[in-house]
Design a protein around this motif. Structure first.
Motif, mmCIF file in Angstrom:
data_model
loop_
_atom_site.group_PDB
_atom_site.id
_atom_site.type_symbol
_atom_site.label_atom_id
_atom_site.label_comp_id
_atom_site.label_asym_id
_atom_site.label_seq_id
_atom_site.Cartn_x
_atom_site.Cartn_y
_atom_site.Cartn_z
ATOM 1 N N UNK A 107 1.604 -22.948 -36.609
ATOM 2 C CA UNK A 107 2.254 -22.084 -35.659
ATOM 3 C C UNK A 107 3.165 -23.085 -34.493
ATOM 4 N N UNK A 108 2.780 -24.689 -34.567
ATOM 5 C CA UNK A 108 3.552 -25.424 -33.641
ATOM 6 C C UNK A 108 3.502 -24.644 -32.042
ATOM 7 N N UNK A 109 2.172 -24.058 -32.125
ATOM 8 C CA UNK A 109 1.755 -24.423 -30.526
ATOM 9 C C UNK A 109 0.570 -25.619 -30.225
ATOM 10 N N UNK A 110 -0.274 -26.384 -30.434
ATOM 11 C CA UNK A 110 -0.561 -27.186 -30.803
ATOM 12 C C UNK A 110 0.252 -28.382 -31.509
ATOM 13 N N UNK A 111 0.557 -29.671 -30.377
ATOM 14 C CA UNK A 111 1.116 -31.056 -30.988
ATOM 15 C C UNK A 111 -0.511 -31.863 -31.617
ATOM 16 N N UNK A 112 -0.026 -32.596 -32.442
ATOM 17 C CA UNK A 112 -1.274 -32.990 -33.762
ATOM 18 C C UNK A 112 -0.415 -34.582 -33.360
ATOM 19 N N UNK A 113 -0.556 -35.359 -33.307
ATOM 20 C CA UNK A 113 0.107 -36.687 -33.515
ATOM 21 C C UNK A 113 -0.584 -37.537 -33.609
ATOM 22 N N UNK A 114 -0.978 -37.731 -35.669
ATOM 23 C CA UNK A 114 -2.009 -38.792 -36.303
ATOM 24 C C UNK A 114 -2.262 -40.014 -35.704
ATOM 25 N N UNK A 115 -1.518 -40.990 -35.183
ATOM 26 C CA UNK A 115 -1.652 -42.223 -34.815
ATOM 27 C C UNK A 115 -2.632 -42.250 -33.134
ATOM 28 N N UNK A 116 -2.513 -40.873 -32.653
ATOM 29 C CA UNK A 116 -3.433 -40.915 -31.575
ATOM 30 C C UNK A 116 -4.964 -40.760 -31.936
ATOM 31 N N UNK A 117 -5.561 -41.036 -31.391
ATOM 32 C CA UNK A 117 -6.937 -41.175 -31.698
ATOM 33 C C UNK A 117 -7.686 -39.712 -30.878
ATOM 34 N N UNK A 118 -7.424 -38.824 -30.480
ATOM 35 C CA UNK A 118 -7.502 -37.231 -29.739
ATOM 36 C C UNK A 118 -7.324 -36.867 -31.172
ATOM 37 N N UNK A 119 -5.697 -37.109 -31.574
ATOM 38 C CA UNK A 119 -4.990 -36.117 -32.421
ATOM 39 C C UNK A 119 -5.827 -36.381 -33.843
ATOM 40 N N UNK A 120 -6.761 -36.848 -34.505
ATOM 41 C CA UNK A 120 -8.129 -37.843 -35.337
ATOM 42 C C UNK A 120 -9.175 -37.070 -35.426
ATOM 43 N N UNK A 121 -9.282 -37.159 -33.914
ATOM 44 C CA UNK A 121 -10.884 -36.497 -33.592
ATOM 45 C C UNK A 121 -10.550 -35.085 -34.406
ATOM 46 N N UNK A 122 -9.775 -34.427 -34.073
ATOM 47 C CA UNK A 122 -9.008 -32.805 -33.842
ATOM 48 C C UNK A 122 -8.919 -32.753 -35.610
ATOM 49 N N UNK A 123 -8.634 -34.120 -35.701
ATOM 50 C CA UNK A 123 -8.432 -33.598 -37.321
ATOM 51 C C UNK A 123 -9.984 -33.417 -38.142
ATOM 52 N N UNK A 124 -10.659 -34.293 -38.078
ATOM 53 C CA UNK A 124 -11.749 -34.974 -38.717
ATOM 54 C C UNK A 124 -12.851 -34.011 -37.645
ATOM 55 N N UNK A 125 -12.626 -33.462 -37.190
ATOM 56 C CA UNK A 125 -13.474 -32.684 -36.570
ATOM 57 C C UNK A 125 -12.830 -31.132 -37.154
ATOM 58 N N UNK A 126 -11.481 -30.713 -37.545
ATOM 59 C CA UNK A 126 -11.614 -29.209 -37.867
ATOM 60 C C UNK A 126 -12.043 -29.981 -39.631
ATOM 61 N N UNK A 127 -11.363 -30.993 -40.207
ATOM 62 C CA UNK A 127 -12.644 -30.915 -41.824
ATOM 63 C C UNK A 127 -14.026 -30.911 -42.017
ATOM 64 N N UNK A 128 -15.028 -31.599 -40.639
ATOM 65 C CA UNK A 128 -16.608 -31.871 -40.338
ATOM 66 C C UNK A 128 -16.649 -30.127 -40.105
ATOM 67 N N UNK A 129 -16.653 -29.777 -39.187
ATOM 68 C CA UNK A 129 -16.369 -28.099 -39.816
ATOM 69 C C UNK A 129 -16.608 -27.381 -41.456
ATOM 70 N N UNK A 130 -14.918 -27.766 -42.058
ATOM 71 C CA UNK A 130 -15.599 -26.423 -42.815
ATOM 72 C C UNK A 130 -16.176 -27.313 -43.813
ATOM 73 N N UNK A 131 -16.516 -28.361 -44.228
ATOM 74 C CA UNK A 131 -17.688 -29.545 -44.559
ATOM 75 C C UNK A 131 -19.264 -28.679 -44.292
ATOM 76 N N UNK A 132 -19.382 -28.508 -43.415
ATOM 77 C CA UNK A 132 -20.630 -28.306 -42.580
ATOM 78 C C UNK A 132 -20.921 -26.434 -42.832
ATOM 79 N N UNK A 133 -19.933 -26.027 -43.602
ATOM 80 C CA UNK A 133 -19.669 -24.424 -43.642
ATOM 81 C C UNK A 133 -19.825 -24.230 -44.750
ATOM 82 N N UNK A 134 -19.626 -25.839 -45.897
ATOM 83 C CA UNK A 134 -19.583 -25.620 -47.362
ATOM 84 C C UNK A 134 -21.244 -26.306 -47.666
#
Length: 381
Positions: free
Chosen positions: A125-152
Motif C-alpha cells: 500500500x506504499x505506507x512502508x518504504x523499501x530500498x533493496x540496496x539498503x541494509x535495513x530494507x534487506x533486513x525487513x525482506x529477509x525477516x519477512x521471509x524468515x517468519x514465513x519459513x518458520x511458520x512452515x
C-alpha cells in the motif's frame, strides 16, 4: 527530577501497554482453548466475547469522552463496520477454528507472522518504504521471509516431544498418528494465516480510522457493538440446528467469555492509543512474548505437547521478526536525517523567487535551525 520521571514514563507507556496486551492475550488463548475443549462453539464464543466487552466499555466511553467524541459521519461508520467484520468476525472465528485443529501454543506461535504480514501489506500500500540496496530494507525482506519459513517449519515438521516442564506425558489424546496430526496442522495453519491477514488489515484500518475519529473508548465500544451484531448473524446461521450451543453455566465457558473483556475491550482501546504514536507495526512486534507465556501456561494447565520442530520454527519466526523490527527501528531513527535532503533545493527556490515572502522566511528559519542552530529574530519578519 519529577519532570524526568514523567518524561521517562511517557516514553515507556507504549512498551508497558503492548506488554500488558500480550499477557492478556496469553490468558485469553489458554482459557479459550479450555472452553473449546469443553465443546463451546467458537461462533457463539465470539458473540459472547464482544457482548461482555461492550457492556463494560460503553459506560466509560459515554462518560469519559462526552466532550471529546467527534461527530459520527457515514465514512467513519463504514470504516467501523469493516473493522468489526475483519477482527471480531473473520479473524477470531478462523483463529479459534485453527486452535481447535491444533493447540493453543501452535496457534499463538503461528500468529507470530502477523507483524511480517502487516509490514508486507504496508509495503504494497506504499505506507512502508523499501530500498533493496539498503541494509535495513534487506533486513525487513529477509525477516519477512524468515517468519514465513518458520511458520512452515512449525506446520510440517514435528520431531521428538520436548518434555520441558514434566507435564506433557499426561496428554495422551494429542499424541495421535503423524498423518492425522499433519492434516490438522495444515488445516489449522491455513485458517490462522488467513486470520492473520484479516488482523493485519484491521490494524492498518484502525490506525487510519483513529485519525478521523480520535476517541479510543468510543471506537472500541462501536467495534464491540457492531462485532456482536455481525458475529451474531454468523453464529445463528452456523449453529441454527444447535440451540444448546448458546447456553452458559458456571464453568470455563463463562470464565472465558467474561475474561474476554480484556482482549475484546481493553485490547482495542490500548492498541488504538499506542498506534497514535507508534503505528500498527509496533503494536504487533511483541507477539513472540505471548507465545512464550502460552507455551508455559499451556504445558501446565492444558498439558499440551511441545515438539522440537515447533520449537525450531518458533525460534526462526522470532529471529525473522526482530530482523524486521531492526529495519523498522533504523528507519525511524534515520527519519530526521532523511528529511534534510530537500534543504538545498528549498534554499535555491528561495533565492530564485522573492515574491513568496512568508514561505521563504519560513524556509530560511528552518535551514538555519538545522545548520548553525542560531538565528536572529529579525530574520523571521
Amino acid at each position: 527530577m519529577a519532570g524526568y520521571k514523567q518524561k521517562l514514563f511517557n516514553r515507556l507507556k507504549p512498551f508497558i501497554g503492548v506488554v500488558f496486551l500480550q499477557f492478556g492475550y496469553a490468558g485469553m488463548d489458554v482459557l479459550s482453548k479450555a472452553a473449546l475443549n469443553k465443546g463451546m462453539s467458537n461462533y457463539v464464543f465470539v458473540v459472547y466475547r464482544h457482548v461482555f466487552a461492550f457492556v463494560v466499555m460503553a459506560p466509560f466511553a459515554v462518560v469519559l469522552e462526552k466532550k471529546e467524541r467527534p461527530k459520527m459521519t457515514f465514512s467513519i461508520f463504514m470504516k467501523i463496520m469493516v473493522l468489526s467484520l475483519l477482527e471480531p468476525v473473520i479473524d477470531q472465528n478462523l483463529y479459534f477454528l485453527g486452535m481447535k485443529y491444533t493447540t493453543a501454543t501452535f496457534a499463538v506461535s503461528m500468529y507470530n507472522v502477523l507483524p511480517a504480514i502487516t509490514f508486507l501489506m504496508a509495503w504494497i500500500l506504499r505506507l512502508e518504504k523499501v530500498k533493496l540496496k539498503s541494509a535495513r530494507s534487506q533486513a525487513k525482506v529477509v525477516g519477512t521471509l524468515a517468519t514465513v519459513a518458520g511458520a512452515m517449519v512449525m506446520t510440517l515438521i514435528k520431531g521428538p516431544v520436548l518434555d520441558l516442564f514434566g507435564t506433557n506425558g499426561s496428554n495422551s489424546h494429542n499424541q495421535q498418528n503423524g498423518g492425522v496430526n499433519l492434516q490438522h496442522a495444515i488445516k489449522g495453519s491455513i485458517m490462522i494465516t488467513i486470520g492473520c491477514f484479516s488482523c493485519a488489515c484491521f490494524m492498518i484500518l484502525q490506525a487510519i480510522t483513529i485519525e478521523a475519529y480520535p476517541a479510543e473508548l468510543s471506537l472500541t465500544a462501536w467495534i464491540c457493538l457492531l462485532g456482536t451484531a455481525e458475529g451474531g448473524i454468523v453464529a445463528l446461521i452456523m449453529e441454527r440446528k444447535n440451540l444448546s450451543a448458546w447456553s452458559l453455566q458456571w464453568d470455563t465457558k463463562l470464565l472465558a467469555a467474561v475474561y474476554s473483556v480484556v482482549c475484546s475491550g481493553m485490547a482495542y482501546y490500548i492498541q488504538g492509543a499506542v498506534m497514535k504514536d507508534r503505528g500498527p507495526v509496533f503494536v504487533t512486534t511483541f507477539n513472540p512474548l505471548c507465545m512464550v507465556i502460552v507455551a508455559v501456561m499451556g504445558s501446565f494447565f492444558l498439558a499440551e505437547v511441545m515438539y522440537l520442530g515447533r520449537a525450531i520454527g518458533a525460534i526462526v519466526i522470532i529471529l525473522g521478526l526482530y530482523l524486521v523490527i531492526w529495519g523498522k527501528s533504523n528507519d525511524y531513527e534515520s527519519s530526521s536525517t532523511d528529511t534534510k535532503e530537500p534543504v538545498l533545493p528549498a534554499k535555491q527556490t528561495i533565492d530564485e523567487s522573492n515574491g513568496k515572502d512568508e514561505h521563504s522566511n519560513y524556509q530560511v528559519v528552518t535551514i538555519n535551525n538545522l545548520g548553525a542552530g542560531n538565528i536572529e529574530r529579525d530574520e523571521q519578519v
